[in-house]
Motif scaffolding. Structure first.
Motif, PDB file in Angstrom:
ATOM      1  N   PRO A   1       0.838  -1.211   0.000  1.00  0.00           N
ATOM      2  CA  PRO A   1       0.000   0.000   0.000  1.00  0.00           C
ATOM      3  C   PRO A   1       0.871   1.259   0.000  1.00  0.00           C
ATOM      4  O   PRO A   1       1.934   1.296   0.635  1.00  0.00           O
ATOM      5  CB  PRO A   1      -0.796  -0.124   1.303  1.00  0.00           C
ATOM      6  N   LEU A   2       0.411   2.273  -0.700  1.00  0.00           N
ATOM      7  CA  LEU A   2       1.175   3.524  -0.779  1.00  0.00           C
ATOM      8  C   LEU A   2       1.366   4.133   0.605  1.00  0.00           C
ATOM      9  O   LEU A   2       2.399   4.754   0.884  1.00  0.00           O
ATOM     10  CB  LEU A   2       0.467   4.510  -1.705  1.00  0.00           C
ATOM     11  N   SER A   3       0.374   3.956   1.495  1.00  0.00           N
ATOM     12  CA  SER A   3       0.493   4.519   2.839  1.00  0.00           C
ATOM     13  C   SER A   3       1.665   3.889   3.590  1.00  0.00           C
ATOM     14  O   SER A   3       2.412   4.579   4.304  1.00  0.00           O
ATOM     15  CB  SER A   3      -0.802   4.293   3.625  1.00  0.00           C
ATOM     16  N   LYS A   4       1.854   2.564   3.421  1.00  0.00           N
ATOM     17  CA  LYS A   4       2.959   1.876   4.089  1.00  0.00           C
ATOM     18  C   LYS A   4       4.292   2.327   3.500  1.00  0.00           C
ATOM     19  O   LYS A   4       5.255   2.614   4.232  1.00  0.00           O
ATOM     20  CB  LYS A   4       2.803   0.370   3.939  1.00  0.00           C
ATOM     21  N   ARG A   5       4.366   2.390   2.182  1.00  0.00           N
ATOM     22  CA  ARG A   5       5.596   2.840   1.532  1.00  0.00           C
ATOM     23  C   ARG A   5       5.924   4.281   1.929  1.00  0.00           C
ATOM     24  O   ARG A   5       7.088   4.627   2.165  1.00  0.00           O
ATOM     25  CB  ARG A   5       5.445   2.734   0.013  1.00  0.00           C
ATOM     26  N   GLY A   6       4.881   5.112   2.029  1.00  0.00           N
ATOM     27  CA  GLY A   6       5.087   6.503   2.425  1.00  0.00           C
ATOM     28  C   GLY A   6       5.589   6.629   3.858  1.00  0.00           C
ATOM     29  O   GLY A   6       6.425   7.486   4.167  1.00  0.00           O
ATOM     30  N   ALA A   7       5.087   5.759   4.745  1.00  0.00           N
ATOM     31  CA  ALA A   7       5.537   5.796   6.145  1.00  0.00           C
ATOM     32  C   ALA A   7       7.004   5.402   6.238  1.00  0.00           C
ATOM     33  O   ALA A   7       7.770   6.000   7.008  1.00  0.00           O
ATOM     34  CB  ALA A   7       4.668   4.867   6.993  1.00  0.00           C
ATOM     35  N   ALA A   8       7.415   4.399   5.456  1.00  0.00           N
ATOM     36  CA  ALA A   8       8.831   4.000   5.437  1.00  0.00           C
ATOM     37  C   ALA A   8       9.692   5.129   4.893  1.00  0.00           C
ATOM     38  O   ALA A   8      10.776   5.430   5.416  1.00  0.00           O
ATOM     39  CB  ALA A   8       8.999   2.739   4.598  1.00  0.00           C
ATOM     40  N   LEU A   9       9.204   5.760   3.833  1.00  0.00           N
ATOM     41  CA  LEU A   9       9.935   6.888   3.249  1.00  0.00           C
ATOM     42  C   LEU A   9      10.058   8.031   4.248  1.00  0.00           C
ATOM     43  O   LEU A   9      11.107   8.686   4.354  1.00  0.00           O
ATOM     44  CB  LEU A   9       9.224   7.345   1.980  1.00  0.00           C
ATOM     45  N   SER A  10       9.008   8.274   5.017  1.00  0.00           N
ATOM     46  CA  SER A  10       9.031   9.343   6.012  1.00  0.00           C
ATOM     47  C   SER A  10      10.105   9.088   7.068  1.00  0.00           C
ATOM     48  O   SER A  10      10.792  10.013   7.507  1.00  0.00           O
ATOM     49  CB  SER A  10       7.649   9.465   6.665  1.00  0.00           C
ATOM     50  N   ALA A  11      10.254   7.821   7.485  1.00  0.00           N
ATOM     51  CA  ALA A  11      11.293   7.486   8.462  1.00  0.00           C
ATOM     52  C   ALA A  11      12.680   7.753   7.887  1.00  0.00           C
ATOM     53  O   ALA A  11      13.570   8.268   8.580  1.00  0.00           O
ATOM     54  CB  ALA A  11      11.159   6.024   8.881  1.00  0.00           C
ATOM     55  N   LEU A  12      12.869   7.420   6.623  1.00  0.00           N
ATOM     56  CA  LEU A  12      14.156   7.687   5.979  1.00  0.00           C
ATOM     57  C   LEU A  12      14.416   9.180   5.843  1.00  0.00           C
ATOM     58  O   LEU A  12      15.562   9.640   5.939  1.00  0.00           O
ATOM     59  CB  LEU A  12      14.185   7.032   4.591  1.00  0.00           C
ATOM     60  N   SER A  13      13.364   9.939   5.599  1.00  0.00           N
ATOM     61  CA  SER A  13      13.516  11.377   5.324  1.00  0.00           C
ATOM     62  C   SER A  13      14.140  12.139   6.485  1.00  0.00           C
ATOM     63  O   SER A  13      14.705  13.213   6.292  1.00  0.00           O
ATOM     64  CB  SER A  13      12.148  11.986   4.986  1.00  0.00           C
ATOM     65  N   ARG A  14      14.051  11.596   7.690  1.00  0.00           N
ATOM     66  CA  ARG A  14      14.588  12.295   8.855  1.00  0.00           C
ATOM     67  C   ARG A  14      16.054  11.952   9.106  1.00  0.00           C
ATOM     68  O   ARG A  14      16.630  12.347  10.113  1.00  0.00           O
ATOM     69  CB  ARG A  14      13.741  11.961  10.084  1.00  0.00           C
ATOM     70  N   ASN A  15      16.651  11.199   8.177  1.00  0.00           N
ATOM     71  CA  ASN A  15      18.065  10.830   8.306  1.00  0.00           C
ATOM     72  C   ASN A  15      18.838  11.095   7.023  1.00  0.00           C
ATOM     73  O   ASN A  15      19.805  10.404   6.703  1.00  0.00           O
ATOM     74  CB  ASN A  15      18.183   9.351   8.688  1.00  0.00           C
TER      75      ASN A  15
END
Length: 573
Positions: free
Chosen positions: A179-193
């Motif tokens: 799901p795009l929501s799951k992929r987006g949540a993973a991307l969000s975690a990466l975005s802070r690093n």
């Protein structure tokens, strides 16, 4: 590469600032150690006493109590999170078992959010990476149906700095059928690093996704790393190819430079927003003032005081400020405020608005009532706004009350006080001295503070230097003679005036050549004061200097010419 760097203890209210600070720390750790540091032996701590055995029964009961509060939906989120943080702080295997259990058990979403936020808070507060056993439960929560849960899990996962966690997040983000929501949540975690190069490398790989919407999300995240070319996928790949050849230190320096520039831009943008809001507020305040002033003038004379009193108690600062201004207007027209209005103005000494406090002090001070010194001094003890403090200190010189003398000297002595406040205190002390309010004991106690503070004044602080010298001249102690004589060589007319004034009182040990020179100074005030002082201290040797200023073709200003006539009579008598 520097991968295992402890977190800064910073709450991420400003991601740009947080990232900037973390880059500084990583860069510092990435720099090579000095030769001394590399060869320094590692000292083994001396053995300490054997720690007392842990009461496992007590720990278990604490964990049980914490778990009960975490699961209690009637408690506030803050209370539940604090208990979850406490559980993480214990850090034992049973404690982590409980944390894992709370993450994976049940479907109640708020408990999962509580645990995620606790993990994030604990990591930031302790500057440690959370236990690795928490990673898999958090990754599983990225596809939870309640939107708050994946978001909270993403924030918690962003606190893990292990490359394996970054790779797990990248793989989830790259799973095309997820799901795009799951992929987006993973991307969000990466975005802070994104200050870490291995994270950026993973983001570059994600650009190859066939999903246009997700690719756009990746590009948005990369936009916080750099601004290559036109921002297309091709320009990003070309940019990354150049970055791969950089050393870790140079990579971090480049990131630090970028974050610094963006932080400066944000600060400028914020300043512009504040300036615009301030301008709009000022416009509204001016319109309100005009409306209130018009209403006041249309009000019957016998009702005006009541109107002023109601406005002085109004919750809007602009209204209170307008009311104070109308009182000042009354005074300028010769109508002194009654006792109720005076007291209402004194009550405004504690107003939340510095502008209202300042205006109220100015108006009451203009009434020159010595009894008003005590309320002003009471306010001075708590006042922190430099402008209001300066106003109070200035007004104390007008109120002719000896109770202000010691507080004024204290302000002059305070090396942490703003120069404007010290200058105001010195001016008021000089004013009280001119009005002969100072007792001999007060004169004695003021000499050393004035001389010491004068010695600290730098050349750019003209107002402060003049104010202290003026106070010295008003006090007229012979101990100030060195300061007076030194300032006879000054070029500034204000300093010259005070120096000559002091010399006229304490006398001059040397020849009067300098005073004779000043009798022809370009500033008429200096000429007049020098001529008058020659009349006080001079002899027949100075008669020609004085008499020359009697000629209207030589001295065209009445003041110096009148002073020359008086000086001529004194010397001649």
């Amino acid at each position: 590469m520097v991968n295992d760097v402890p977190h800064l203890v910073v709450h991420r209210k400003d991601d740009a600032l947080y990232t900037l600070l973390r880059i500084v720390l990583i860069l510092a750790l990435a720099l090579p150690l000095s030769a001394d540091a590399q060869t320094a032996p590692v000292e083994t701590p001396a053995p300490t006493e054997t720690p007392a055995p842990i009461d496992t029964q007590l720990v278990d009961s604490q964990l049980e109590a914490q778990r009960a509060i975490i699961l209690n939906l009637e408690d506030s989120m803050e209370t539940r999170i604090s208990q979850a943080v406490a559980m993480l702080t214990v850090g034992s295997k049973p404690a982590i078992d409980n944390v894992v259990n709370l993450l994976i058990t049940g479907n109640e979403p708020s408990t999962k959010v509580v645990m995620c936020r606790a993990i994030q808070q604990w990591a930031q507060d302790s500057s440690n990476e959370p236990n690795a056993r928490l990673v898999d439960p958090l990754l599983t929560m990225l596809e939870h149906p309640t939107a708050d849960v994946p978001s909270a899990a993403s924030l918690a996962l962003s606190e893990f700095q292990n490359p394996a966690v970054f790779e797990s997040l990248r793989l989830i983000a790259n799973t095309q059928d997820a799901p795009l929501s799951k992929r987006g949540a993973a991307l969000s975690a990466l975005s802070r690093n994104t200050d870490r190069r291995n994270v950026v490398a993973g983001l570059i790989q994600l650009l190859d996704t066939p999903d246009d919407e997700f690719r756009s999300m990746v590009l948005d995240v990369l936009g916080h790393v750099a601004s290559p070319g036109d921002g297309s996928v091709e320009s990003w790949k070309a940019w990354w190819k150049a970055q791969e050849s950089l050393s870790e230190t140079q990579w971090l320096r480049n990131q630090l430079h970028l974050k610094s520039k963006r932080l400066d831009a944000r600060e400028l943008e914020l300043k512009n927003v504040r300036d615009a809001a301030q301008a709009q507020r000022d416009q509204l305040a001016n319109r309100l003032t005009e409306a209130l002033s018009a209403q006041y003038r249309l009000t019957a004379a016998d009702a005006k005081n009541a109107l002023i009193l109601s406005w002085l108690a109004d919750p809007t600062p602009a209204t209170r400020l307008t009311a104070a201004g109308l009182v000042a207007e009354q005074i300028s027209e010769g109508n002194l405020p009654d006792d109720k209005t005076r007291q209402a103005l004194r009550d405004r000494y504690n107003d939340p608005s510095p502008a209202v406090r300042k205006t109220s002090v100015e108006i009451v001070g203009a009434l020159n009532d010595p009894d008003d010194a005590a309320p002003m001094l009471a306010r001075l003890q708590d006042e922190t706004d430099p402008s209001v403090r300066e106003t109070i200190l200035s007004m104390l010189g007008k109120l002719r009350n000896e109770i202000a003398i010691i507080p004024l000297i204290d302000e002059i002595t305070d090396t942490n006080a703003p120069e404007s406040c010290v200058a105001a205190a010195a001016e008021s002390l000089g004013s009280l001295a001119s009005r002969e309010i100072l007792s001999p004991e007060d004169v004695e106690r003021s000499i050393e503070p004035l001389r010491k503070r004068y010695a600290l004044v730098n050349g750019s602080s003209k107002r402060l230097k003049v104010a202290i010298l003026k106070a010295m001249a008003a006090i007229g102690s012979t101990e100030f003679k060195p300061e007076f004589e030194a300032n006879l060589a000054a070029s500034d007319p204000e300093l010259l005036l005070q120096a000559i004034r002091g010399i006229a009182i304490v006398g001059y040990d040397g020849r009067l050549d300098r005073l004779s020179e000043l009798a022809t100074h370009t500033d008429a005030r200096v000429r007049q004061k020098a001529i008058e002082t020659l009349g006080t201290l001079g002899t027949l040797a100075e008669i020609d200097i004085v008499s020359a200023r009697l000629n209207p073709s030589v001295e065209k200003v009445d003041g110096p010419r009148d002073g020359a006539w008086l000086a001529f009579k004194k010397i001649s008598s």
